[in-house]
Design a protein around this motif. Structure first.
Motif, short mmCIF file in Angstrom:
data_model
loop_
_atom_site.label_atom_id
_atom_site.label_comp_id
_atom_site.label_asym_id
_atom_site.label_seq_id
_atom_site.Cartn_x
_atom_site.Cartn_y
_atom_site.Cartn_z
N GLU A 148 0.83 -1.21 0.00
CA GLU A 148 0.00 0.00 0.00
C GLU A 148 0.87 1.26 0.00
O GLU A 148 0.60 2.21 -0.75
CB GLU A 148 -0.94 -0.02 1.21
CG GLU A 148 -1.95 1.10 1.24
CD GLU A 148 -3.04 0.97 0.16
OE1 GLU A 148 -3.15 -0.10 -0.48
OE2 GLU A 148 -3.76 1.96 -0.06
N ALA A 149 1.90 1.26 0.83
CA ALA A 149 2.76 2.45 0.91
C ALA A 149 3.48 2.70 -0.41
O ALA A 149 3.63 3.85 -0.85
CB ALA A 149 3.77 2.29 2.05
N MET A 150 3.94 1.63 -1.07
CA MET A 150 4.63 1.81 -2.36
C MET A 150 3.66 2.34 -3.41
O MET A 150 4.02 3.21 -4.22
CB MET A 150 5.26 0.50 -2.82
CG MET A 150 6.50 0.14 -2.03
SD MET A 150 7.50 -1.18 -2.80
CE MET A 150 6.51 -2.62 -2.42
N ALA A 151 2.42 1.81 -3.41
CA ALA A 151 1.44 2.27 -4.40
C ALA A 151 1.12 3.75 -4.18
O ALA A 151 1.07 4.54 -5.14
CB ALA A 151 0.17 1.42 -4.32
N LEU A 152 0.93 4.14 -2.92
CA LEU A 152 0.63 5.55 -2.63
C LEU A 152 1.83 6.43 -2.96
O LEU A 152 1.67 7.52 -3.51
CB LEU A 152 0.22 5.71 -1.17
CG LEU A 152 -1.13 5.07 -0.80
CD1 LEU A 152 -1.37 5.17 0.70
CD2 LEU A 152 -2.29 5.73 -1.57
N ALA A 153 3.02 5.96 -2.64
CA ALA A 153 4.22 6.74 -2.95
C ALA A 153 4.37 6.92 -4.46
O ALA A 153 4.77 7.99 -4.94
CB ALA A 153 5.47 6.06 -2.37
N ALA A 154 4.02 5.87 -5.22
CA ALA A 154 4.14 5.97 -6.68
C ALA A 154 3.24 7.07 -7.21
O ALA A 154 3.59 7.76 -8.17
CB ALA A 154 3.79 4.63 -7.31
N LEU A 155 2.09 7.24 -6.58
CA LEU A 155 1.11 8.22 -7.07
C LEU A 155 1.28 9.59 -6.44
O LEU A 155 0.57 10.53 -6.81
CB LEU A 155 -0.31 7.69 -6.83
CG LEU A 155 -0.68 6.51 -7.73
CD1 LEU A 155 -1.95 5.84 -7.24
CD2 LEU A 155 -0.83 6.98 -9.17
N ASP A 156 2.23 9.73 -5.49
CA ASP A 156 2.50 11.06 -4.94
C ASP A 156 2.89 12.00 -6.07
O ASP A 156 3.45 11.57 -7.09
CB ASP A 156 3.66 10.99 -3.92
CG ASP A 156 3.18 10.50 -2.55
OD1 ASP A 156 1.98 10.58 -2.27
OD2 ASP A 156 4.05 10.05 -1.78
N ALA A 157 2.62 13.27 -5.86
CA ALA A 157 3.08 14.27 -6.84
C ALA A 157 4.59 14.22 -6.90
O ALA A 157 5.25 14.11 -5.87
CB ALA A 157 2.60 15.65 -6.43
N PRO A 158 5.16 14.27 -8.08
CA PRO A 158 6.62 14.27 -8.17
C PRO A 158 7.18 15.56 -7.61
O PRO A 158 6.51 16.59 -7.64
CB PRO A 158 6.88 14.16 -9.67
CG PRO A 158 5.64 14.66 -10.33
CD PRO A 158 4.51 14.36 -9.38
N PRO A 159 8.42 15.51 -7.06
CA PRO A 159 9.02 16.75 -6.57
C PRO A 159 9.25 17.72 -7.73
O PRO A 159 9.37 17.28 -8.88
CB PRO A 159 10.34 16.28 -5.95
CG PRO A 159 10.60 14.93 -6.53
CD PRO A 159 9.29 14.35 -6.93
#
Lengths: 124, 124
Positions: B110-121
């Protein structure tokens, strides 16, 4: 259109990639409109370049590469930027972005800490 | 007393381990009474055996080894059980448990999936 390449190390054992495949499936469930694919450094297919070609073909114009690595070592700091630069030259009309290693995300650090403290599974 | 060894691959670049050090610090903040330490397969110290000795010396009687690997390949499926068996022989009074690879935890997926969809820096 945004596209995501989740770039992982790869391993001889194909079962190694199962959690990463589950991650991509979860990304697609959360955001069906953002094409996402795995790519691997070695042992498993597709390569970064094949994944990039696939997303370009699907019409992605902003492609982000997320390293599925717990830390940023040589693969993430040196090899990957070089390969991304080659993709930039090959697809100059597309916008490419290399994201930090996923393990550096506060989300991952929290999840790993909580997982470490989870009750262990019953012993056989 | 429970003790935790977070066993990671290691890398030449010592900065690679920063998120893993942050993970252990978070474990200790959440559960100050559960001794936890990193250990590494290669390049970085301590080894699994040195970490085990340290936890045994601190009075841990139930030591869990959590592989900080995204998937379970040869290191987790073959090398680590062998080394754990050697520790069981060396410390027969202690209770040892090998946990699944952390990447297989639903928390991590779950954390990897959410991190993947985070806005890019923002780009430089």
């Amino acid at each position: 259109m945004r596209g995501l390449i989740l770039f992982a190390h790869g391993a001889r054992d194909p079962g190694w990639a199962a959690p990463l495949q589950a991650t991509v499936a979860r990304v697609q469930a959360l955001q069906p409109d953002v094409p996402a694919t795995l790519a691997f450094l070695e042992f498993l297919a597709p390569t970064l370049e094949a994944a990039a070609a696939q997303l370009a073909e699907r019409g992605c114009t902003h492609i982000e590469v997320l390293p599925l690595f717990l830390g940023a070592g040589g693969h993430v700091r040196k090899d990957l930027p070089e390969r991304l630069n080659a993709l930039k030259s090959q697809y100059p009309a597309l916008h490419w972005q290399l994201r930090p290693a996923v393990g550096e995300s506060p989300r991952l650090i929290e999840a790993m800490a909580l997982a470490a403290l989870d009750a262990p599974p019953p012993q056989p």
